[in-house]
Design an enzyme around this catalytic site. Structure first.
Site, PDB file in Angstrom:
ATOM      1  N   CYS A 134      26.144  17.645   7.511  1.00 11.02           N
ATOM      2  CA  CYS A 134      25.828  18.594   8.592  1.00 11.02           C
ATOM      3  C   CYS A 134      26.978  19.571   8.809  1.00 11.02           C
ATOM      4  O   CYS A 134      27.968  19.226   9.459  1.00 11.02           O
ATOM      5  CB  CYS A 134      25.514  17.814   9.867  1.00 11.02           C
ATOM      6  SG  CYS A 134      25.101  18.861  11.261  1.00 11.02           S
ATOM      7  N   CYS A 137      27.620  20.551  12.431  1.00 11.09           N
ATOM      8  CA  CYS A 137      28.309  19.502  13.196  1.00 11.09           C
ATOM      9  C   CYS A 137      29.787  19.423  12.824  1.00 11.09           C
ATOM     10  O   CYS A 137      30.645  19.291  13.681  1.00 11.09           O
ATOM     11  CB  CYS A 137      27.693  18.136  12.917  1.00 11.09           C
ATOM     12  SG  CYS A 137      25.900  18.115  12.966  1.00 11.09           S
ATOM     13  N   ASP A 138      30.091  19.474  11.541  1.00 10.62           N
ATOM     14  CA  ASP A 138      31.433  19.109  11.085  1.00 10.62           C
ATOM     15  C   ASP A 138      32.248  20.265  10.511  1.00 10.62           C
ATOM     16  O   ASP A 138      33.419  20.082  10.187  1.00 10.62           O
ATOM     17  CB  ASP A 138      31.326  17.992  10.028  1.00 10.62           C
ATOM     18  CG  ASP A 138      30.739  16.712  10.628  1.00 10.62           C
ATOM     19  OD1 ASP A 138      30.896  16.520  11.846  1.00 10.62           O
ATOM     20  OD2 ASP A 138      30.133  15.922   9.894  1.00 10.62           O
TER      21      ASP A 138
HETATM   22  C1  LIG Z   1      27.189  12.910   9.618  1.00  3.63           C
HETATM   23  C2  LIG Z   1      26.447  13.508  10.780  1.00  3.63           C
HETATM   24  C3  LIG Z   1      27.150  14.127  11.772  1.00  3.63           C
HETATM   25  C4  LIG Z   1      26.482  14.672  12.835  1.00  3.63           C
HETATM   26  N1  LIG Z   1      27.212  15.275  13.813  1.00  3.63           N
HETATM   27  C5  LIG Z   1      26.559  15.832  14.866  1.00  3.63           C
HETATM   28  C6  LIG Z   1      27.307  16.488  15.892  1.00  3.63           C
HETATM   29  O1  LIG Z   1      28.542  16.566  15.841  1.00  3.63           O
HETATM   30  N2  LIG Z   1      26.615  17.025  16.909  1.00  3.63           N
HETATM   31  C7  LIG Z   1      25.242  16.981  16.969  1.00  3.63           C
HETATM   32  O2  LIG Z   1      24.664  17.475  17.939  1.00  3.63           O
HETATM   33  N3  LIG Z   1      24.513  16.398  16.011  1.00  3.63           N
HETATM   34  C8  LIG Z   1      25.139  15.821  14.959  1.00  3.63           C
HETATM   35  N4  LIG Z   1      24.415  15.244  13.956  1.00  3.63           N
HETATM   36  C9  LIG Z   1      22.949  15.297  14.025  1.00  3.63           C
HETATM   37  C10 LIG Z   1      22.420  14.208  14.952  1.00  3.63           C
HETATM   38  O3  LIG Z   1      22.957  12.970  14.562  1.00  3.63           O
HETATM   39  C11 LIG Z   1      20.902  14.153  14.905  1.00  3.63           C
HETATM   40  O4  LIG Z   1      20.352  15.432  15.173  1.00  3.63           O
HETATM   41  C12 LIG Z   1      20.371  13.181  15.948  1.00  3.63           C
HETATM   42  O5  LIG Z   1      20.948  11.906  15.757  1.00  3.63           O
HETATM   43  C13 LIG Z   1      18.842  13.062  15.881  1.00  3.63           C
HETATM   44  O6  LIG Z   1      18.468  12.137  16.837  1.00  3.63           O
HETATM   45  P1  LIG Z   1      17.086  11.379  16.790  1.00  3.63           P
HETATM   46  O7  LIG Z   1      17.004  10.603  18.052  1.00  3.63           O
HETATM   47  O8  LIG Z   1      15.987  12.306  16.473  1.00  3.63           O
HETATM   48  O9  LIG Z   1      17.124  10.382  15.545  1.00  3.63           O
HETATM   49  P2  LIG Z   1      18.217   9.473  14.844  1.00  3.63           P
HETATM   50  O10 LIG Z   1      19.567   9.647  15.393  1.00  3.63           O
HETATM   51  O11 LIG Z   1      17.974   9.699  13.395  1.00  3.63           O
HETATM   52  O12 LIG Z   1      17.715   7.997  15.218  1.00  3.63           O
HETATM   53  C14 LIG Z   1      16.509   7.484  14.728  1.00  3.63           C
HETATM   54  C15 LIG Z   1      16.329   6.075  15.257  1.00  3.63           C
HETATM   55  O13 LIG Z   1      15.010   5.626  14.904  1.00  3.63           O
HETATM   56  C16 LIG Z   1      15.074   4.310  14.417  1.00  3.63           C
HETATM   57  N5  LIG Z   1      13.903   4.059  13.575  1.00  3.63           N
HETATM   58  C17 LIG Z   1      13.480   4.718  12.463  1.00  3.63           C
HETATM   59  N6  LIG Z   1      12.343   4.161  11.990  1.00  3.63           N
HETATM   60  C18 LIG Z   1      12.040   3.145  12.839  1.00  3.63           C
HETATM   61  C19 LIG Z   1      10.991   2.186  12.895  1.00  3.63           C
HETATM   62  N7  LIG Z   1      10.023   2.142  11.980  1.00  3.63           N
HETATM   63  N8  LIG Z   1      10.986   1.256  13.901  1.00  3.63           N
HETATM   64  C20 LIG Z   1      11.969   1.289  14.848  1.00  3.63           C
HETATM   65  N9  LIG Z   1      12.981   2.171  14.849  1.00  3.63           N
HETATM   66  C21 LIG Z   1      13.012   3.083  13.859  1.00  3.63           C
HETATM   67  C22 LIG Z   1      16.420   4.265  13.682  1.00  3.63           C
HETATM   68  O14 LIG Z   1      16.846   2.930  13.467  1.00  3.63           O
HETATM   69  C23 LIG Z   1      17.298   5.026  14.684  1.00  3.63           C
HETATM   70  O15 LIG Z   1      17.702   4.170  15.707  1.00  3.63           O
HETATM   71  C24 LIG Z   1      25.056  14.632  12.903  1.00  3.63           C
HETATM   72  C25 LIG Z   1      24.332  13.986  11.896  1.00  3.63           C
HETATM   73  C26 LIG Z   1      25.019  13.418  10.847  1.00  3.63           C
HETATM   74  C27 LIG Z   1      24.237  12.695   9.780  1.00  3.63           C
END
Ligand SMILES: Cc1cc2nc3c(=O)[nH]c(=O)nc-3n(C[C@H](O)[C@H](O)[C@H](O)COP(=O)(O)OP(=O)(O)OC[C@H]3O[C@@H](n4cnc5c(N)ncnc54)[C@H](O)[C@@H]3O)c2cc1C
Length: 308
Positions: A134, A137-138
């Site tokens: 990302c 992000c970084d």
């Molecule tokens: C390396 C990295 C750095 C980042 N840095 C930043 C930053 O500095 N600032 C920022 O704003 N964003 C950052 N992001 C982006 C951010 O992490 C994502 O946009 C955010 O986490 C998305 O949130 P979400 O809740 O949609 O899903 P996710 O964080 O992807 O969480 C998904 C959840 O769903 C669960 N899940 C999936 N399938 C199932 C299932 N079948 N049953 C039960 N549970 C399930 C997973 O276990 C997890 O708990 C970064 C991402 C990465 C990879």
């Protein structure tokens, strides 16, 4: 016997826990399944400096632990279970996890997405220590540094161009000479003097002790190996939405992102969706949290109408 709940939230990332906070504060006694990654994508990263309200920044795992505890404080029940099967055609919606069977009047899907990785062992070792997926992000952490980007699509060109705001040099490493990227994005990248293309090349190894200091490259035409010194490597070869378990039951786009309207409704009444599993554009913690909030408010309104 299935356990009956008002609202089941699937996913323990920023969108899921925000939906948990809002639906718990609306007295819906939500149940939240975190799946295999408690805390979601942020649990794999180190510094988060762009989440509003946290002026000094915070580590990803700490931010997610605080969000989880905040949801629990208001009565959201969190279980480490993975949803393996759903039946969403009509309410009550039926869900199976690896530990039990459930029925819910409303479901909020927050299962996020996973970045495609190169599949070489060293990328796991260095993830969060010089390897990122990302740039938004970084990128800021690479002021004055030399970075590489792996990919040949629009995202690689966009993120490569974005990184030139910070980095002194950006290498775009691509396995072919041809690009999937649109001409306009490609032109923007090629005309940027900080960007250099390394074509017909794949990354075969990441080098370094505790942090990436370079990569080993494999030339796909000649088979020759070479090394390139880098301070960081961004892998930009696409994301996969975690929507497999909902296939055939909800409308999705061709890549598998769940289609939602502006109020986070899916194609099935009573099923809401938030975060990266429905967003291939922004993919940020704050946008995930925002849509988690909206989904929970809409779920509460839906249940109130159902009650009437
Ligand atoms: C390396 C990295 C750095 C980042 N840095 C930043 C930053 O500095 N600032 C920022 O704003 N964003 C950052 N992001 C982006 C951010 O992490 C994502 O946009 C955010 O986490 C998305 O949130 P979400 O809740 O949609 O899903 P996710 O964080 O992807 O969480 C998904 C959840 O769903 C669960 N899940 C999936 N399938 C199932 C299932 N079948 N049953 C039960 N549970 C399930 C997973 O276990 C997890 O708990 C970064 C991402 C990465 C990879």
């Amino acid at each position: 016997m299935s356990e009956q709940r008002n609202v089941i939230i699937i996913g323990g990332g920023p969108s899921g826990f925000t939906a948990g906070i809002y639906s718990a504060r609306a007295n819906l006694e939500p149940l939240l399944f975190v799946g295999k990654d408690l805390g979601g994508q942020l649990s794999f990263t180190t510094d988060i400096e762009n989440f509003p309200g946290l002026e000094e920044g915070v580590t990803g795992p700490l931010l997610m632990d605080v969000m989880k505890r905040q949801a629990e404080r208001f009565g959201c029940e969190v279980r480490v279970e993975t949803v393996t099967e759903v039946e969403l055609r009509e309410p009550p919606f039926k869900l199976k996890t690896d530990a039990g069977e459930y029925e819910a009047k409303a479901v909020i899907i927050c299962t996020g997405s996973s970045a495609r990785m190169l599949g070489i062992p060293s990328e796991q070792k260095f993830f969060g220590h010089g390897v990122s997926t990302c740039a938004t992000c970084d990128g800021f952490f690479y002021r004055g540094k030399v970075v590489g980007i792996v990919g040949g699509g629009d995202s690689a060109m966009e993120e490569g161009t974005f990184l030139t705001k910070f980095a002194s040099k950006v290498y775009i490493i691509h396995r072919r000479k041809g690009f999937r990227a649109s001409q306009i994005m490609l032109d923007r990248a090629t005309s940027n003097e900080k960007i250099e293309f390394v074509l017909d090349s794949t990354v075969s190894e990441m080098l370094g002790e505790d942090k990436v200091t370079g990569v080993r490259l494999h030339n796909t035409q000649t088979g020759q190996e070479s090394t390139l010194d880098l301070d960081g490597l961004f892998i930009t070869i696409g994301h996969v939405p975690n929507s497999e378990v909902f296939k055939g039951q909800l409308e999705m786009d061709e890549e598998g992102y769940i289609i939602t309207d502006r109020k986070q409704h899916t194609s099935v009444q009573g099923v809401f969706c938030a975060g990266d599993v429905q967003d291939h554009v922004f993919r940020q913690a704050v946008t995930a949290a925002g849509t988690g909030c909206a989904a929970a408010i809409e779920a509460e309104r839906y249940l109130a109408k159902l009650g009437d």
